[in-house]
Design a protein around this motif. Structure first.
Motif, mmCIF file in Angstrom:
data_model
loop_
_atom_site.group_PDB
_atom_site.id
_atom_site.type_symbol
_atom_site.label_atom_id
_atom_site.label_comp_id
_atom_site.label_asym_id
_atom_site.label_seq_id
_atom_site.Cartn_x
_atom_site.Cartn_y
_atom_site.Cartn_z
ATOM 1 N N ARG A 87 0.890 -1.022 -0.091
ATOM 2 C CA ARG A 87 0.026 0.087 0.005
ATOM 3 C C ARG A 87 0.803 1.289 0.003
ATOM 4 O O ARG A 87 0.519 2.190 -0.712
ATOM 5 C CB ARG A 87 -1.024 -0.103 1.067
ATOM 6 C CG ARG A 87 -2.228 -0.835 1.079
ATOM 7 C CD ARG A 87 -2.969 -0.861 2.106
ATOM 8 N NE ARG A 87 -4.215 -1.576 2.186
ATOM 9 C CZ ARG A 87 -5.289 -1.578 2.652
ATOM 10 N NH1 ARG A 87 -5.635 -0.487 3.607
ATOM 11 N NH2 ARG A 87 -6.424 -2.366 2.386
ATOM 12 N N ASP A 88 1.853 1.280 0.680
ATOM 13 C CA ASP A 88 2.798 2.252 0.762
ATOM 14 C C ASP A 88 3.393 2.450 -0.538
ATOM 15 O O ASP A 88 3.544 3.565 -1.093
ATOM 16 C CB ASP A 88 3.866 2.255 1.735
ATOM 17 C CG ASP A 88 4.738 3.574 2.106
ATOM 18 O OD1 ASP A 88 4.231 4.425 2.410
ATOM 19 O OD2 ASP A 88 6.004 3.137 2.066
ATOM 20 N N GLN A 89 3.908 1.582 -1.058
ATOM 21 C CA GLN A 89 4.421 1.369 -2.460
ATOM 22 C C GLN A 89 3.611 1.982 -3.539
ATOM 23 O O GLN A 89 3.815 2.854 -4.332
ATOM 24 C CB GLN A 89 5.080 0.123 -2.927
ATOM 25 C CG GLN A 89 6.094 -0.136 -2.308
ATOM 26 C CD GLN A 89 6.428 -1.847 -2.610
ATOM 27 O OE1 GLN A 89 5.710 -2.517 -3.148
ATOM 28 N NE2 GLN A 89 7.746 -2.288 -2.088
ATOM 29 N N PHE A 90 2.120 1.607 -3.334
ATOM 30 C CA PHE A 90 1.023 1.972 -4.330
ATOM 31 C C PHE A 90 0.900 3.452 -4.194
ATOM 32 O O PHE A 90 1.204 4.197 -5.097
ATOM 33 C CB PHE A 90 -0.107 1.148 -4.005
ATOM 34 C CG PHE A 90 -1.177 1.723 -4.800
ATOM 35 C CD1 PHE A 90 -1.272 1.134 -6.023
ATOM 36 C CD2 PHE A 90 -2.183 2.469 -4.434
ATOM 37 C CE1 PHE A 90 -2.381 1.566 -6.972
ATOM 38 C CE2 PHE A 90 -3.362 2.915 -5.057
ATOM 39 C CZ PHE A 90 -3.427 2.369 -6.294
ATOM 40 N N TYR A 91 0.979 4.178 -2.989
ATOM 41 C CA TYR A 91 0.915 5.395 -2.764
ATOM 42 C C TYR A 91 2.332 6.189 -3.325
ATOM 43 O O TYR A 91 1.956 7.101 -4.312
ATOM 44 C CB TYR A 91 0.735 5.905 -1.232
ATOM 45 C CG TYR A 91 0.634 7.220 -0.891
ATOM 46 C CD1 TYR A 91 -0.323 8.137 -1.356
ATOM 47 C CD2 TYR A 91 1.836 8.201 -0.515
ATOM 48 C CE1 TYR A 91 -0.419 9.387 -0.905
ATOM 49 C CE2 TYR A 91 1.729 9.410 -0.278
ATOM 50 C CZ TYR A 91 0.771 10.066 -0.609
ATOM 51 O OH TYR A 91 0.733 11.598 -0.536
ATOM 52 N N GLN A 92 3.282 5.677 -2.929
ATOM 53 C CA GLN A 92 4.384 6.605 -3.422
ATOM 54 C C GLN A 92 4.612 6.401 -5.023
ATOM 55 O O GLN A 92 5.334 7.457 -5.483
ATOM 56 C CB GLN A 92 5.757 5.624 -2.851
ATOM 57 C CG GLN A 92 5.736 6.042 -1.256
ATOM 58 C CD GLN A 92 5.925 7.591 -0.878
ATOM 59 O OE1 GLN A 92 6.522 8.431 -1.496
ATOM 60 N NE2 GLN A 92 5.314 7.913 0.172
ATOM 61 N N GLN A 93 4.429 5.094 -5.399
ATOM 62 C CA GLN A 93 4.850 4.924 -7.047
ATOM 63 C C GLN A 93 3.662 5.436 -7.815
ATOM 64 O O GLN A 93 3.769 5.531 -8.878
ATOM 65 C CB GLN A 93 4.991 3.518 -7.233
ATOM 66 C CG GLN A 93 6.486 3.266 -6.525
ATOM 67 C CD GLN A 93 6.773 1.573 -6.421
ATOM 68 O OE1 GLN A 93 6.046 0.827 -7.055
ATOM 69 N NE2 GLN A 93 8.050 1.184 -5.944
ATOM 70 N N LEU A 98 -0.233 10.214 -9.893
ATOM 71 C CA LEU A 98 -1.384 10.186 -10.657
ATOM 72 C C LEU A 98 -2.018 11.712 -10.281
ATOM 73 O O LEU A 98 -2.601 12.409 -10.983
ATOM 74 C CB LEU A 98 -2.553 9.432 -9.694
ATOM 75 C CG LEU A 98 -3.882 9.540 -10.103
ATOM 76 C CD1 LEU A 98 -4.177 9.264 -11.470
ATOM 77 C CD2 LEU A 98 -4.767 8.784 -9.351
ATOM 78 N N ILE A 99 -1.516 12.151 -9.085
ATOM 79 C CA ILE A 99 -1.990 13.517 -8.531
ATOM 80 C C ILE A 99 -1.216 14.479 -9.422
ATOM 81 O O ILE A 99 -1.749 15.779 -9.869
ATOM 82 C CB ILE A 99 -1.750 13.839 -7.161
ATOM 83 C CG1 ILE A 99 -2.831 12.875 -6.245
ATOM 84 C CG2 ILE A 99 -1.849 15.281 -6.601
ATOM 85 C CD1 ILE A 99 -2.556 12.767 -4.856
ATOM 86 N N LYS A 100 -0.074 14.393 -9.494
ATOM 87 C CA LYS A 100 1.149 15.202 -10.488
ATOM 88 C C LYS A 100 0.475 15.378 -11.711
ATOM 89 O O LYS A 100 0.189 16.655 -12.532
ATOM 90 C CB LYS A 100 2.613 15.043 -10.402
ATOM 91 C CG LYS A 100 3.111 14.989 -9.237
ATOM 92 C CD LYS A 100 4.532 14.403 -9.328
ATOM 93 C CE LYS A 100 5.466 14.644 -7.894
ATOM 94 N NZ LYS A 100 6.634 13.886 -8.300
ATOM 95 N N GLU A 101 0.171 14.294 -12.515
ATOM 96 C CA GLU A 101 -0.521 14.132 -13.804
ATOM 97 C C GLU A 101 -1.875 15.124 -13.989
ATOM 98 O O GLU A 101 -2.142 15.724 -14.587
ATOM 99 C CB GLU A 101 -0.589 12.904 -14.193
ATOM 100 C CG GLU A 101 -1.102 12.819 -15.785
ATOM 101 C CD GLU A 101 0.132 13.443 -16.718
ATOM 102 O OE1 GLU A 101 -0.467 13.796 -17.951
ATOM 103 O OE2 GLU A 101 0.971 13.601 -16.341
ATOM 104 N N ALA A 102 -2.736 14.586 -12.926
ATOM 105 C CA ALA A 102 -4.000 15.537 -12.755
ATOM 106 C C ALA A 102 -3.959 16.863 -12.613
ATOM 107 O O ALA A 102 -4.608 17.623 -13.297
ATOM 108 C CB ALA A 102 -4.891 14.893 -11.596
ATOM 109 N N ARG A 103 -2.905 17.435 -11.817
ATOM 110 C CA ARG A 103 -2.704 19.081 -11.482
ATOM 111 C C ARG A 103 -2.068 19.309 -13.120
ATOM 112 O O ARG A 103 -2.558 20.529 -13.351
ATOM 113 C CB ARG A 103 -1.648 19.097 -10.760
ATOM 114 C CG ARG A 103 -2.183 18.790 -9.054
ATOM 115 C CD ARG A 103 -1.163 19.219 -8.246
ATOM 116 N NE ARG A 103 -1.802 19.165 -6.830
ATOM 117 C CZ ARG A 103 -1.342 18.705 -5.803
ATOM 118 N NH1 ARG A 103 -0.115 18.480 -5.731
ATOM 119 N NH2 ARG A 103 -1.954 18.588 -4.529
#
Length: 122
Positions: A87-93, A98-103
Motif C-alpha cells: 500500500r505504501d509503495q502504491f501510494y509512493q509510486q 497520478l496527482i501530479k498528472e491530474a494537476r
C-alpha cells in the motif's frame, strides 16, 4: 514460481518477490512451511546461495522465520506486513504520480475522485 534469468533484477530479489507474492496470494499462510532453499534451487536451477540470500531478506523483514533443522515458516503477521508495504509503495509510486498528472491536466480533486469512482464502477 517463475524467474527471469535475463532480467536486470537480481535473482535473489526475484526469489524474495516470488515468496512474497505467494504469501500475498495466500498460497502460504501464517505458520506454513515454505519450500526449502534446496527445493527451490533444484527446481529452478538457481544457486542455493542465491536462494538463501533472497530468503534472508524475508527473514530480516520479519516475513519468514528459520526453525533450525526444520525449515522456513511464514510468520503470523507476514500477510499484513506485505499488504502495508505494498500500500505504501502504491501510494509512493502511483498515487503521487497520478496527482501530479491530474494537476498538469488541470483536473480538480473532485473530478479526479469522480474518475476514480467511475473506474471502480466499471
Amino acid at each position: 514460481m517463475q524467474f527471469n534469468f535475463n532480467s536486470a533484477e537480481p535473482l535473489y530479489l526475484q526469489v524474495a518477490e516470488q515468496i512474497m507474492e505467494a504469501i500475498l496470494a495466500k498460497i502460504y499462510s501464517a505458520d506454513d512451511q515454505i519450500p526449502s532453499t534446496t527445493e527451490i534451487s533444484r527446481s529452478y536451477h538457481i544457486n542455493p546461495a542465491t536462494v538463501l540470500k533472497g530468503m534472508n531478506l524475508l527473514v530480516n523483514q520479519g516475513l519468514i522465520v528459520k526453525k533450525r533443522g526444520i525449515g522456513m515458516f511464514v510468520t503470523p503477521h507476514a500477510y499484513q506486513k506485505i499488504v502495508e508495504q505494498r500500500r505504501d509503495q502504491f501510494y509512493q509510486q502511483r498515487i503521487i504520480d497520478l496527482i501530479k498528472e491530474a494537476r498538469r491536466l488541470q483536473i480538480s480533486k473532485d473530478e479526479l475522485i469522480s474518475l476514480i469512482e467511475r473506474g471502480f464502477n466499471e
